[in-house]
Design a protein around this motif. Structure first.
Motif, short mmCIF file in Angstrom:
data_model
loop_
_atom_site.label_atom_id
_atom_site.label_comp_id
_atom_site.label_asym_id
_atom_site.label_seq_id
_atom_site.Cartn_x
_atom_site.Cartn_y
_atom_site.Cartn_z
N PRO B 274 10.51 -4.14 -4.60
CA PRO B 274 10.42 -2.79 -5.20
C PRO B 274 10.28 -2.84 -6.70
O PRO B 274 9.46 -2.11 -7.28
CB PRO B 274 11.75 -2.14 -4.79
N MET B 275 11.04 -3.72 -7.33
CA MET B 275 10.94 -3.83 -8.78
C MET B 275 9.55 -4.29 -9.20
O MET B 275 8.93 -3.72 -10.10
CB MET B 275 11.98 -4.82 -9.28
N MET B 276 9.05 -5.34 -8.50
CA MET B 276 7.74 -5.87 -8.87
C MET B 276 6.65 -4.82 -8.66
O MET B 276 5.72 -4.70 -9.45
CB MET B 276 7.41 -7.12 -8.06
N ILE B 277 6.79 -4.06 -7.54
CA ILE B 277 5.79 -3.02 -7.29
C ILE B 277 5.85 -1.97 -8.38
O ILE B 277 4.82 -1.52 -8.91
CB ILE B 277 6.01 -2.41 -5.89
N ALA B 278 7.07 -1.59 -8.75
CA ALA B 278 7.21 -0.58 -9.80
C ALA B 278 6.57 -1.07 -11.09
O ALA B 278 5.82 -0.33 -11.75
CB ALA B 278 8.68 -0.27 -10.02
N ILE B 279 6.83 -2.32 -11.42
CA ILE B 279 6.25 -2.85 -12.68
C ILE B 279 4.73 -2.90 -12.57
O ILE B 279 4.01 -2.58 -13.51
CB ILE B 279 6.81 -4.26 -12.97
N SER B 280 4.23 -3.30 -11.38
CA SER B 280 2.78 -3.37 -11.20
C SER B 280 2.15 -2.01 -11.39
O SER B 280 1.12 -1.87 -12.07
CB SER B 280 2.43 -3.89 -9.81
N VAL B 281 2.75 -0.99 -10.75
CA VAL B 281 2.18 0.35 -10.86
C VAL B 281 2.23 0.81 -12.31
O VAL B 281 1.27 1.39 -12.84
CB VAL B 281 2.93 1.32 -9.93
N THR B 282 3.35 0.49 -12.98
CA THR B 282 3.44 0.84 -14.40
C THR B 282 2.32 0.17 -15.17
O THR B 282 1.69 0.78 -16.04
CB THR B 282 4.79 0.39 -14.98
N SER B 283 2.07 -1.11 -14.87
CA SER B 283 1.01 -1.83 -15.57
C SER B 283 -0.32 -1.14 -15.36
O SER B 283 -1.12 -0.97 -16.30
CB SER B 283 0.89 -3.27 -15.07
N VAL B 396 -6.70 -3.74 -1.70
CA VAL B 396 -5.35 -3.47 -2.19
C VAL B 396 -4.96 -2.05 -1.84
O VAL B 396 -3.85 -1.79 -1.35
CB VAL B 396 -5.26 -3.69 -3.71
N LEU B 397 -5.90 -1.10 -2.05
CA LEU B 397 -5.56 0.30 -1.78
C LEU B 397 -5.25 0.50 -0.30
O LEU B 397 -4.31 1.23 0.04
CB LEU B 397 -6.70 1.21 -2.22
N ILE B 398 -6.04 -0.15 0.57
CA ILE B 398 -5.74 -0.03 2.01
C ILE B 398 -4.33 -0.51 2.27
O ILE B 398 -3.53 0.15 2.94
CB ILE B 398 -6.76 -0.84 2.85
N GLY B 399 -4.02 -1.67 1.66
CA GLY B 399 -2.67 -2.20 1.84
C GLY B 399 -1.62 -1.24 1.34
O GLY B 399 -0.60 -1.00 2.00
N VAL B 400 -1.87 -0.66 0.18
CA VAL B 400 -0.90 0.27 -0.40
C VAL B 400 -0.69 1.47 0.51
O VAL B 400 0.43 1.83 0.84
CB VAL B 400 -1.37 0.74 -1.79
N PHE B 401 -1.80 2.04 0.94
CA PHE B 401 -1.67 3.25 1.76
C PHE B 401 -1.01 2.95 3.08
O PHE B 401 -0.28 3.76 3.63
CB PHE B 401 -3.03 3.92 1.97
N LYS B 402 -1.26 1.74 3.59
CA LYS B 402 -0.63 1.39 4.86
C LYS B 402 0.87 1.32 4.70
O LYS B 402 1.63 1.71 5.59
CB LYS B 402 -1.16 0.04 5.35
N SER B 403 1.31 0.78 3.59
CA SER B 403 2.76 0.61 3.49
C SER B 403 3.42 1.90 3.01
O SER B 403 4.54 2.19 3.41
CB SER B 403 3.11 -0.56 2.58
N SER B 404 2.76 2.66 2.16
CA SER B 404 3.36 3.92 1.76
C SER B 404 2.33 4.82 1.12
O SER B 404 1.80 4.51 0.06
CB SER B 404 4.51 3.66 0.77
N PRO B 405 2.02 5.95 1.74
CA PRO B 405 1.04 6.87 1.15
C PRO B 405 1.48 7.38 -0.21
O PRO B 405 0.65 7.64 -1.09
CB PRO B 405 0.97 8.02 2.16
#
Lengths: 478, 511
Positions: B274-283, B396-405
């Motif tokens: 979760p932290m890494m994803i948050a940082i990635s999205v922030t980036s 990546v977007l497919i992966g993202v949407f699959k795990s959480s819209p």
């Protein structure tokens, strides 16, 4: 002592012959003060013979003088390292500009005597013998530190070194008396069987700690480092190159022998761990602010004393061998940096960082050699500095002082700034137009290149050298 | 797995280094350039045996293993899997292109420049093929010095500041990596990466090791709070330096996550995801926003790199095969596209001596060929369908949407911003009021020479990503499989073999 035993002392004998040769040469000075034609140029070559002889006697083992003097893997390894350092230091000092021609033989005589003291130190396994060898090594240095033309700073440096040195050795002697009083022996192999914990022998612990101070002083470990930057700064470049490197070998070999008495969890080791952390942090932080290259190297050696202690704190065969190996690497990388300093400073003045500007244009080879030396001191791969540090840190991991490893690693990040600064001045700053530079001598590029190459080769293939050190350490701590 | 034929990986790694040693003996500047170019081309030829790479094999191929320092368990251990294959090919391809794009750009200290380039290439290839942690670390650090020199000697006016910042940041990060390596050795008893991957460590240990390694890799990637060295370094670096920085160095961080963090510390990776994803999205968002406001072309592309690399780390920490594939495709494509964009900025800089957007406007009329390439790579950079980046970002977007819209909804503005800043840049360059473009000549043969190969790759990967995906799929499946294996071992304790087949495959995407 039978006559056959003389073969045990080959490296020392070569050193003594060099000393005798120099002694005779000093006596042969003519009335006008001019030395004989050969000058001192023969000394590095004779010293190189010393390296070969000590390499030949690497496997010698035995003991002399009622077991006070012992030839084992450790002593022979360090004798070879001292012979190597002596060779490089004399080669470096052959053309030293700050010592008058007629004084050169005396100057080299003191170099050689000090090195002999260090060789004796490597083999001493009895506290009083250790003490005497230490004094032999130190006294000749006391004499040559102030030798720098008529520079008053050199006199200041000399006085500082003597006063600090005398105080430190006095403390060491005082500690020796405590050890003798509580453990009733001065032989290391008997001392090794005694307990060194605070609860069992408090007086011995105090004594050993004080005794170690003498060597911490030689090693320039915080808080016994105050002499170090000032002496490097004050004394001539060539003397500094000697004083910065060889005495540390002597200190490390004795500390290795003393630490072999200890176990990692006892109090003295904890004190050493704290000193190690303090030394590397202080040394690196203080070096950040320096402008004089020799002062930078002075503080960097304070930091490196801390690194070497990491291996000693591990108090295992791996740790001791890593510390010994690192001290050899340290000798090489520091001599590499000093080599460039001495080659550049043809008039014997101190070099400021700004004096390195544009070095890549004036002397591309020296610039490269300096860069290799500086990056080795940082501990950057593929230089030997990295592999030495890797051994140290790996050996000490999971020995109860993991925080020390983390501090050591963080210190690399601090230290990169000032080493990088050296490289940056040499490579990215342009020299001022109107300054004339003397061409560096050809041989200084060649021998400096050999030094730099040895750092790179040892960095990639440390195994053959390290194997000796490891075997030596296993003799002490099985 | 092991090959008995020539040690192809060693040759690839050390050939440029060996060529370095000849360089000091060449006097003529032009000969030096030709020599290095030839070395680059020979290196490509030497890489031809890599086509024997077995695409169906998930394991390491072309393995070489020698004892190095037996006392410390150090081995000289090289090998290559799908991930490293792509990265190595990219590195090798870029060497001759970098020489060509510096042909006139670099006019002082030519010898040292090419020396640094060759050393860089050696170290980069070494990083991607090392299977021994210490060997990896050596290459990882060895790369710093030539990169430092590239920025510090041939860089712009602020080069000293930028180069030191680059060095300090990356070295500070990697000191902790060294501690992690030592800790892993003591806990796992080996420096060998495949052996360490096979072991399971206690969570508390993983926790700290992950943090130590992630710091090093996050600085290299760079992820949001640690990114400040990147724009400085990019802006000051010469073209070739920027290209290598963007195309290869940044990938090493992401490579580190895939190669070390996930397989060796799977539980901690899940814990920190979760932290890494948050940082990635922030980036992604931060990089996009800041890129919108840039006046300097290089700075704009640098911040766009921060955003693109955010997609990479985001894809990695989704722990799905789509995410992994996407991450790796973005890595590769970002290397191609951004490398090309930096080359183009370098080419126009040689004409205008400025990287300001306002000084380089109106190129559409006077430099049509230049503008064609710029438009192409700009479109590729924003992920236009049919270009290479589209494939990666889409995955990546497919992966993202699959795990959480919801997460997807947050990322989408990042993609849109990418379009905004790239179109703004492209539009101003093409149709802005020309200031001084009239007198400039269009692309010459040399410039065509280094742009065409990259343009071909843009279309090839964009239209037919099948081969690339085929190369990485087995490896990524292995990473994922082991990874799910391990993280379930501690959580659920039982993993049935049938579960593995659920995650395999890429049926939903047309190839």
């Amino acid at each position: 002592m039978k006559f056959d035993d003389i073969s045990l002392l080959l490296p020392e004998l070569v050193q003594i012959l060099i000393i005798l040769g120099l002694f005779v040469q000093t006596l042969m000075k003519s009335e006008t003060g001019a030395t004989t034609d050969i000058g001192v140029r023969w000394v590095p070559w004779a010293a190189a013979v010393g390296i070969i002889v000590s390499a030949y006697s690497l496997k010698t083992s035995g003991s002399l003088f009622w077991d006070a003097y012992q030839m084992d893997g450790l002593s022979q390894f360090f004798k070879m390292a001292v012979a190597l350092g002596f060779t490089i230091a004399t080669l470096n000092a052959v053309n030293t500009p700050t010592v008058k021609n007629e004084q050169r033989t005396d100057y080299f005589l003191f170099f050689a005597l000090s090195s002999l003291g260090l060789m004796l130190l490597a083999s001493s396994v009895e506290l009083i013998t250790i003490y005497i060898s230490l004094e032999i090594a130190s006294y000749s240095l006391y004499a040559i530190i102030p030798l720098r033309g008529n520079d008053p700073r050199a006199a200041e440096a000399g006085i500082k070194y003597i006063l600090f040195g005398a105080a430190a050795t006095a403390i060491a002697l005082f500690g020796l008396s405590y050890i003798l009083a509580s453990q009733n022996t001065t032989y290391l192999h008997i001392l090794a069987t005694k307990s060194w914990s605070w609860s069992a022998a408090p007086m011995a612990v105090v004594g050993l700690t004080l005794f170690m101070v003498g060597f911490f002083f030689k090693l320039a470990l915080f808080p016994f480092h105050f002499w170090c930057p000032d002496v490097y700064d004050g004394t001539s470049n060539e003397t500094a190159a000697f004083a910065a490197t060889l005495p540390k070998l002597g200190a490390v070999v004795i500390l290795i022998r003393l630490v072999a008495l200890l176990k990692p969890e006892i109090e003295i080791v904890s004190i050493m761990a704290v000193l190690s952390a303090a030394s590397m942090t202080f040394g690196n932080l203080a070096a950040l602010a320096q402008k004089d290259v020799k002062r930078i190297l002075g503080y960097s050696s304070v930091a490196h004393a801390g690194y070497v202690l990491v291996g000693l704190v591990a108090a295992s065969a791996a740790g001791l061998s890593a510390a010994g190996f690192y001290s050899l690497i340290y000798l090489l990388m520091n001599l590499t940096c000093f080599w460039v300093i001495c080659s550049l400073s043809r008039d014997g003045k101190n070099l400021l960082l700004d004096d390195l500007n544009g070095l890549y244009q004036r002397a591309p080879y020296l610039a490269f050699i300096l860069a290799v030396g500086a990056f080795a001191l940082v501990g950057l791969p593929p230089t030997a500095g990295f592999i030495g540090k890797l051994f140290l840190l790996t050996a000490a991991w999971n020995r109860g002082y993991n925080w020390l490893i983390i501090i050591a690693a963080l210190n690399t990040a601090i230290s990169i700034y000032y080493y990088l600064n050296i490289v940056r001045h040499a490579y990215t700053h342009e020299a001022e137009e109107n300054i004339q530079f003397e061409e560096p001598r050809r041989y200084s590029s060649i021998w400096g290149g050999v030094l730099a190459a040895s750092l790179l080769v040892l960095g990639v293939m440390p195994e053959p050298v390290f194997r000796w050190m490891e075997a030596a350490a296993r003799q002490i701590i099985p | 797995m092991s090959q008995t034929t020539a040690p192809i990986l060693s040759i690839l790694t050390f050939f440029p280094l060996a060529a370095c040693l000849i360089l000091p003996f060449i006097k003529n500047e032009k000969t030096i350039r030709f020599f290095t170019l030839t070395v680059g081309i020979v290196e490509i030829l030497l890489a031809l045996p890599l086509f024997r790479f077995d695409l169906t094999q998930p394991g390491y191929q072309f393995v070489e293993k020698l004892n190095w320092i037996p006392q410390w368990g150090l081995t000289y251990y090289l090998g290559m899997d799908g991930i490293s294959l792509l990265m190595v090919l990219l590195t090798i391809l870029l060497l001759p292109l970098c020489v060509m794009c510096s042909w006139t750009y670099i006019s002082k200290r030519i010898k040292e420049f090419h020396f640094s380039l060759l050393m860089m290439t050696s170290a980069c290839i070494g990083v991607f093929v090392s299977l021994d942690l210490v060997l990896f670390y050596i290459f990882w650090e060895a790369m710093l010095v030539p990169m430092f020199l590239l920025i510090a000697v041939w860089g712009g006016p602020e080069r000293r500041y930028a180069s030191v910042k680059f060095f300090l940041y990356t070295l500070a990060g990697s000191t902790m990596l060294l501690v992690a390596i030592i800790a892993l050795y003591k806990a796992g008893g080996t420096f060998s990466i495949p052996d360490l991957t096979a072991q399971t460590f206690p969570f508390r240990f993983q926790f700290w090791v992950f943090l130590a390694m992630a710091l090093a890799f996050a600085i290299k990637v760079p992820m949001f709070p640690f990114h400040t060295w990147l724009p400085a370094a990019h802006v000051e670096a010469p073209t070739a330096g920027s290209v290598l920085l963007a195309s290869i160095l940044l990938k090493m961080g992401a490579y580190g996550f895939l190669r070390f963090c996930l397989p060796i510390t799977p539980d901690a990776s899940v814990y920190f995801a979760p932290m890494m994803i948050a940082i990635s999205v922030t980036s992604i968002l931060y990089g996009g926003f800041v890129a919108l406001g840039q006046k300097d072309m290089k700075k704009l592309i640098a911040y766009s790199s921060v955003a693109h690399m955010g997609f990479v780390t985001l894809g990695i920490f989704l722990f799905t095969i789509k995410g992994f594939e996407g991450a790796l495709m973005v890595m590769l494509n970002h290397g191609i596209t951004t490398g090309a964009l930096f080359m183009l900025v370098g080419a126009i800089y040689e004409r205008s001596h400025s990287r300001e957007i306002t000084k380089n406007m109106g190129l559409g009329k006077y430099l049509p060929a230049y503008m064609f390439f710029f438009g192409l790579f700009a479109l590729s950079s924003l992920g236009f369908p049919g270009t290479n980046s589209f494939v990666g970002e889409m995955l990546v977007l497919i992966g993202v949407f699959k795990s959480s819209p919801w997460l997807g909804a947050v990322v989408i503005p990042g993609v849109m911003m990418g379009t905004a800043y790239m179109l703004r840049l492209g539009q101003k360059l093409a149709w802005g009021e020309p200031t001084q473009a009239k007198s400039w000549h269009d692309l010459n043969l040399r410039e065509w020479g280094y742009l065409v190969p990259l343009a071909i790759l843009v279309f090839y990967i964009g239209l037919a990503p099948g081969l690339t995906l085929k190369a990485i799929d087995p490896t990524l499946n292995r990473v994922l499989e082991r990874f799910t294996d391990k993280s379930k071992q501690t959580v659920v304790a039982v993993v049935t073999p049938t579960q593995k087949s659920n995650v395999v495959g890429l049926s939903s995407l047309p190839r």
